[in-house]
Design a protein around this motif. Structure first.
Motif, PDB file in Angstrom:
ATOM      1  N   GLN A  41     -62.959 -44.428  20.673  1.00  0.00           N
ATOM      2  CA  GLN A  41     -63.137 -44.499  22.130  1.00  0.00           C
ATOM      3  C   GLN A  41     -63.893 -45.752  22.582  1.00  0.00           C
ATOM      4  O   GLN A  41     -64.184 -45.883  23.770  1.00  0.00           O
ATOM      5  CB  GLN A  41     -63.861 -43.241  22.631  1.00  0.00           C
ATOM      6  CG  GLN A  41     -63.012 -41.983  22.601  1.00  0.00           C
ATOM      7  CD  GLN A  41     -61.887 -41.992  23.645  1.00  0.00           C
ATOM      8  OE1 GLN A  41     -61.888 -42.754  24.599  1.00  0.00           O
ATOM      9  NE2 GLN A  41     -60.899 -41.128  23.441  1.00  0.00           N
ATOM     10  N   THR A  70     -61.218 -33.276  15.145  1.00  0.00           N
ATOM     11  CA  THR A  70     -60.608 -33.524  13.838  1.00  0.00           C
ATOM     12  C   THR A  70     -61.650 -33.889  12.781  1.00  0.00           C
ATOM     13  O   THR A  70     -61.537 -33.514  11.613  1.00  0.00           O
ATOM     14  CB  THR A  70     -59.524 -34.627  13.943  1.00  0.00           C
ATOM     15  OG1 THR A  70     -58.695 -34.539  12.801  1.00  0.00           O
ATOM     16  CG2 THR A  70     -60.087 -36.045  14.047  1.00  0.00           C
ATOM     17  N   PHE A  76     -64.958 -35.945  17.850  1.00  0.00           N
ATOM     18  CA  PHE A  76     -63.615 -35.463  18.133  1.00  0.00           C
ATOM     19  C   PHE A  76     -63.339 -34.362  17.097  1.00  0.00           C
ATOM     20  O   PHE A  76     -63.658 -34.530  15.916  1.00  0.00           O
ATOM     21  CB  PHE A  76     -62.594 -36.601  18.030  1.00  0.00           C
ATOM     22  CG  PHE A  76     -61.258 -36.194  18.570  1.00  0.00           C
ATOM     23  CD1 PHE A  76     -61.037 -36.158  19.937  1.00  0.00           C
ATOM     24  CD2 PHE A  76     -60.247 -35.809  17.718  1.00  0.00           C
ATOM     25  CE1 PHE A  76     -59.813 -35.739  20.444  1.00  0.00           C
ATOM     26  CE2 PHE A  76     -59.023 -35.384  18.213  1.00  0.00           C
ATOM     27  CZ  PHE A  76     -58.804 -35.361  19.581  1.00  0.00           C
ATOM     28  N   VAL A 129     -57.429 -41.214  12.416  1.00  0.00           N
ATOM     29  CA  VAL A 129     -58.856 -40.981  12.149  1.00  0.00           C
ATOM     30  C   VAL A 129     -59.002 -39.811  11.179  1.00  0.00           C
ATOM     31  O   VAL A 129     -59.862 -39.812  10.295  1.00  0.00           O
ATOM     32  CB  VAL A 129     -59.611 -40.705  13.477  1.00  0.00           C
ATOM     33  CG1 VAL A 129     -61.018 -40.194  13.230  1.00  0.00           C
ATOM     34  CG2 VAL A 129     -59.628 -41.970  14.332  1.00  0.00           C
TER      35      VAL A 129
HETATM   36  C1  PLP Z   1     -63.016 -40.295  19.275  1.00  0.00           C
HETATM   37  C2  PLP Z   1     -61.669 -39.843  18.773  1.00  0.00           C
HETATM   38  N1  PLP Z   1     -61.470 -39.697  17.458  1.00  0.00           N
HETATM   39  C3  PLP Z   1     -60.288 -39.298  16.962  1.00  0.00           C
HETATM   40  C4  PLP Z   1     -59.227 -39.017  17.799  1.00  0.00           C
HETATM   41  C5  PLP Z   1     -57.905 -38.604  17.232  1.00  0.00           C
HETATM   42  O1  PLP Z   1     -57.864 -38.639  15.843  1.00  0.00           O
HETATM   43  P1  PLP Z   1     -56.500 -38.828  15.042  1.00  0.00           P
HETATM   44  O2  PLP Z   1     -56.264 -40.299  14.925  1.00  0.00           O
HETATM   45  O3  PLP Z   1     -56.744 -38.189  13.740  1.00  0.00           O
HETATM   46  O4  PLP Z   1     -55.422 -38.136  15.822  1.00  0.00           O
HETATM   47  C6  PLP Z   1     -59.404 -39.141  19.194  1.00  0.00           C
HETATM   48  C7  PLP Z   1     -58.352 -38.869  20.187  1.00  0.00           C
HETATM   49  O5  PLP Z   1     -57.239 -38.678  20.071  1.00  0.00           O
HETATM   50  C8  PLP Z   1     -60.648 -39.572  19.678  1.00  0.00           C
HETATM   51  O6  PLP Z   1     -60.855 -39.718  20.989  1.00  0.00           O
END
Ligand code: PLP
Length: 404
Positions: A208, A131, A129, A85
Motif C-alpha cells: 500500500q 493473507t 492484510f 504477497v
Molecule cells: C497491504 C496488502 N498486502 C497484501 C495484499 C494482497 O496480497 P496478495 O498479493 O497475496 O493477493 C493487499 C491487497 O490486495 C494489500 O493491500
C-alpha cells in the motif's frame, strides 16, 4: 496554466479512463496506462512473430526486477519474482527456523545470547492484510513457528507496541508499511532499529505504499520487503517482488522453492539441489512473464515522474481530502496527520459496499473495505476529483446512508 499543471495534464492523458471516470481506487487497482499496454505489447508481438524466445522473456523479467530494485535503491540481485504477497510470506515462513550463522544485519544487530537457529517466534499485527496473518497461522499450526498478533488502538505500530511481545526466541517482526484499511503509515526506520536491537529481522508488506512513498533500503535497513504491482505501481495481478537483503538471503533456505531458485535454472539436473545467490533463492517456477512486462511499464512510469515528487503530491492530496472530510462533517477513519498516512483516506460509513456502487453509478471509482470507503488518489489525481467524490459521499449519506 503553470508548468506543474501542464505536466500533470500530460500525465493524465496517459490514462484513457480518466477522461470518463474519476479514479480514486488506486489502493485496489490503478487505471490502465498507455506505457503499460505498450510494454505488454512487446511480449505479445514477440510471441506472435518470434514464436519462442526464452532469452527475451528472461531479459524482460530481469528488467522488471531492475526497475523494482531502483525504486527502493536495492541491488537487482536482492530482488526475487513471486506471484503475490501471500507467496512471499509463505516462502519466508518456509525458511523457518531462520538458521542465521551471523547476525546478517550489517553489524547493527545484537545476538542477545540466543542463536538464530532457535528463533521460531514471529510477531505481527492484527492490522496486516489478512493473507499475511493467514500464512503465519498456517505455519504455526504445523509447528514450524509461534506467532503473536499485537494490536494498537489507533493502528500506529511504534516499537513500544511490540516490546511486550518480544522474547529471546523472536526471529522476525512482520509489519505493513501503510495499512490497507485506513492508510496509517508505520515508521520503518524505528521498527528496523527496534527489530535489530532484539536480534530479529524486519519483514515489511509495502503493497500500500510502493509507488507513492520514498523507500530507500540503504538508509532504512529493512531485511525483507514485498509488494505486488496492482495498486500504485500501475501494473497487473499475478506478480510481486520480494526484496531480501543479500547478507540475510544467503543464509536462508526456503522450502517453498523451484527451479528458478537454483544457481542455474537451465542446468537441468533433478538429482541435486542448490540455491542461487542472494535473493534468487526466493524465486520459484517459470515467472509470470506477461505480468513482468506490464510491471516494468508501470514502475518505469513511477521512476520517470519521480517518487519524491509523487510523495509530496500525495501529501497535498491527503491534506485536501482530510480538510474536505471535516468540512462536510464526514467521519475520518485515517490519521489526520498527513505524515502518518499513505495515499488512502478512509471515511467511516454505514454500508460501504452500497456506497461503492452508488459512486460507480456516478463514474467515481472508490474502494469499500468493511466499514470504510477509501479514496485513494495517485499523482495524476486532482483536488477536483476528491471534491466531487466527497460531495457524492455526502449526497449518499444524506439520502441512503441513515437507512442503516
Ligand atoms: C497491504 C496488502 N498486502 C497484501 C495484499 C494482497 O496480497 P496478495 O498479493 O497475496 O493477493 C493487499 C491487497 O490486495 C494489500 O493491500
Amino acid at each position: 496554466m503553470n508548468k506543474q499543471e501542464a505536466s500533470l495534464q500530460s500525465y493524465r492523458e496517459l490514462f484513457p479512463i480518466l477522461s470518463e471516470k474519476i479514479h480514486l481506487g488506486n489502493c485496489s487497482q490503478s487505471p490502465q496506462a498507455r506505457p503499460v499496454m505498450a510494454a505488454m505489447q512487446e511480449y505479445i508481438d514477440n510471441w506472435r512473430f518470434v514464436g519462442m524466445d526464452w532469452d527475451f522473456w528472461m531479459e524482460g523479467v530481469h528488467r522488471a526486477k531492475a526497475s523494482f530494485a531502483k525504486l527502493i535503491h536495492a541491488d537487482v540481485s536482492e530482488i526475487a519474482v513471486v506471484g503475490s504477497v501471500s507467496d512471499a510470506t509463505s516462502m519466508i515462513a518456509s525458511a523457518f527456523p531462520l538458521n542465521l550463522e551471523d547476525d546478517g544485519l550489517n553489524g547493527s544487530g545484537r545476538r542477545q545470547g540466543v542463536p538464530r537457529s532457535e528463533r521460531r517466534h514471529v510477531v505481527t499485527t492484527v492490522d496486516e492484510f489478512p493473507t499475511v496473518g493467514h500464512v503465519w497461522h498456517a505455519h504455526a499450526n504445523r509447528g514450524h513457528l509461534d506467532v503473536d498478533f499485537v494490536s494498537a488502538p489507533d493502528r500506529v505500530y511504534t516499537p513500544s507496541v511490540f516490546e511486550p511481545y518480544m522474547t529471546k526466541q523472536t526471529g522476525l517482526v512482520s509489519v505493513h508499511h501503510v495499512g490497507y484499511y485506513n492508510g496509517s503509515k508505520q515508521d520503518l526506520n524505528a521498527l528496523a532499529d527496534f527489530a535489530h536491537q532484539h536480534g530479529a529481522l524486519l519483514f515489511v508488506d509495502a503493497y500500500q505504499s510502493m509507488g507513492t512513498s520514498v523507500i530507500d533500503v540503504r538508509r532504512t535497513p529493512v531485511d525483507m520487503l514485498v509488494s505486488g504491482n496492482l495498486k500504485y505501481l500501475l501494473g497487473l495481478p499475478g506478480i510481486a517482488f520480494l526484496y531480501v537483503r543479500k547478507s540475510v538471503a544467503e543464509q536462508l533456505q526456503p522450502a517453498m522453492t523451484g527451479w528458478f531458485a537454483r544457481k542455474n535454472p537451465f542446468y537441468f539436473d533433478a538429482t541435486h539441489m542448490d540455491y542461487g545467490d542472494s535473493a534468487q533463492r526466493f524465486n520459484t517456477g517459470t515467472p509470470p512473464v506477461l505480468a513482468a512486462f506490464a510491471a516494468r511499464g508501470g514502475m518505469d512510469m513511477i521512476l520517470q515522474v519521480g517518487l519524491e515528487r509523487i510523495s509530496a503530491r500525495i501529501d497535498e492530496l491527503s491534506a485536501h481530502a482530510i480538510a474536505g472530510v471535516n468540512l462536510r462533517g464526514l467521519e475520518l477513519a485515517s490519521p489526520d496527520d498527513v505524515s502518518r498516512k499513505g495515499a488512502n483516506t478512509a471515511i467511516r460509513v454505514p454500508d460501504s459496499h452500497d456506497l461503492e456502487v452508488f459512486l460507480m453509478q456516478r463514474n467515481i471509482i472508490a474502494s469499500a473495505r468493511g466499514d470504510v470507503i477509501r479514496l485513494a488518489p495517485h499523482f495524476f489525481s486532482t483536488e477536483v476529483d476528491l471534491d466531487k467524490a466527497l460531495d457524492a459521499i455526502l449526497e449518499w449519506k444524506q439520502t441512503r446512508g441513515p437507512i442503516d
